[in-house]
Design an enzyme around this catalytic site. Sequence first.
Site, mmCIF file in Angstrom:
data_model
loop_
_atom_site.group_PDB
_atom_site.id
_atom_site.type_symbol
_atom_site.label_atom_id
_atom_site.label_comp_id
_atom_site.label_asym_id
_atom_site.label_seq_id
_atom_site.Cartn_x
_atom_site.Cartn_y
_atom_site.Cartn_z
ATOM 1 C CB CYS A 66 11.256 5.794 2.045
ATOM 2 S SG CYS A 66 10.076 5.378 3.338
ATOM 3 C CB ALA A 75 -0.921 -0.003 1.217
ATOM 4 N N PRO A 76 0.415 2.341 -0.658
ATOM 5 C CG PRO A 76 0.305 4.580 -1.312
ATOM 6 C CD PRO A 76 1.156 3.601 -0.558
ATOM 7 N N GLY A 77 0.257 1.437 -3.259
ATOM 8 C CA GLY A 77 0.245 0.798 -4.567
ATOM 9 C C GLY A 77 1.041 1.492 -5.652
ATOM 10 N N GLY A 78 1.823 2.508 -5.296
ATOM 11 C CA GLY A 78 2.641 3.207 -6.308
ATOM 12 C C GLY A 78 3.611 2.266 -7.007
ATOM 13 C CE LYS A 79 8.643 1.988 -3.313
ATOM 14 N NZ LYS A 79 7.611 2.578 -2.431
ATOM 15 C CG ASP A 121 -0.760 -2.768 3.569
ATOM 16 O OD1 ASP A 121 0.291 -2.210 3.204
ATOM 17 O OD2 ASP A 121 -1.334 -2.498 4.646
ATOM 18 C CG ASP A 158 2.586 -9.591 9.562
ATOM 19 O OD1 ASP A 158 3.614 -9.446 8.868
ATOM 20 O OD2 ASP A 158 2.573 -9.410 10.799
ATOM 21 C CG ASP A 172 8.779 -0.035 -0.381
ATOM 22 O OD1 ASP A 172 9.946 0.392 -0.403
ATOM 23 O OD2 ASP A 172 7.792 0.703 -0.206
#
Length: 440
Positions: free
Chosen positions: A378, A257-261, A278, A306, A325
């Site tokens: 990140c 989430a939120p799904g950009g990658k 997620d 999980d 990620d």
Amino acid sequence: MNNSRALAVEVLLKVLRNKAYSNIEINNVLKGSDLSDADSRLMTNIVYGVLQHRYVLEYQIKPYIQDKKVEQWVMILLMTAVYQMQYLDKIPEHAIFNESVEIAKANGNKGVGNFVTAVLRNYQRHGFQELPKGNSTYALSLRHSTPQWLVDLLINQQGLNKAKSVLESINQASDISIRVNTNKISVDELMTKMNNQGFDMKKSPISSVGLTCPHGNLVNTQEFEEGLYTIQDESSMTVAPTLDLQPDDQVLDSCAAPGGKTTHIASYLENGSVMALDIHKPKTKLIQENSHRLGYEDIIKTKALDARKAKDAFEPQSFDKILVDAPCSGLGLIRRKPELRYFRKPEDLLDLQKIQLQILDSLTELVKVSGLIVFSTCTFDAEENEDVVIKFLQTHENFEVVPVKHEKGLDKNVHDGVLKLMPDDYFTDGFFVSAFRRKK
């Protein structure tokens, strides 16, 4: 309520008292108010400005409150006023004074109003106190409103000059970046289209599908609605290319989430698919919304799970590629989310490292032999990045690091096969990407 300064105080109180995210609280307040565009910009500017310069503002106010016990909302109100007086030169001081005193009276009483008046008059009379010079941790921490432990970490891991460069960059306003959905429109076409509407779009220096612009509301456009692009930081656009995706790959995005990658991965696939996990069920809906808008709903499936329990939910060797990620401190995002620096503690980094290793460990059997696991965060600290790579390889001899693939000239950011972007390198988020191949 339609008072931008009062709303800024309200947002800051929620952020600093409840550890809420500034961007979410700003959006919540804007949805419930009737602020004009100019007032919305002022409110947003004050919120981010106070968070970015918090230590400097407290330092300016301190001589005039001395040891008095001041309620948190009053201190925040004073910081918003001093921020405007010092950093926003187009606002008349009498307007700042009058509104700040009115807010004090409305939320407290006449005594609070008098106290706020006295402090601001003193600040006006004496002016901006010079900040300590030099390269001591204390001086750097104060000048850049960054906790001393984080300044020390940057100096220890990056050296003094690089640490100073990072600190000088994090309090400057971010550009907005978008990822072009190249299955629907080319980068050049979209850039022309957006610039014809007054957006100052430029090509990203680090992603072939990225565009940036200094400001503008990019969620309320026809092009966004049509799925021609999505909002995503340039740094995070470096992840999907690292997976070396083939059209028929079966991919697991384990913390999606939120799904950009996730949607970026889907853009490389034809007969392949992405399983997006997620831990929070409502967040899987966000992934579904994004995949539908961008046109990848047939490629992306979602599951609330999980990632540490993924090995119980899928057969061994189910996936050609796996993206982790991972949950992290988010220290690479502090230009966009300046409050993060005040919420994190050094021990958080090691706690998060344990979770990251647990997730990686749970996924090792799910990737095919010769398949890739890509690990990204990140953040820029070694505890959550390089140390995780070392510890993972120590306990998984059937995996090896493969040099990270990238589309643009990021060779200077790749060391020992892993990619690390610091916030000052390209004025993007701090980011880390590494790739492991399963040997046997």
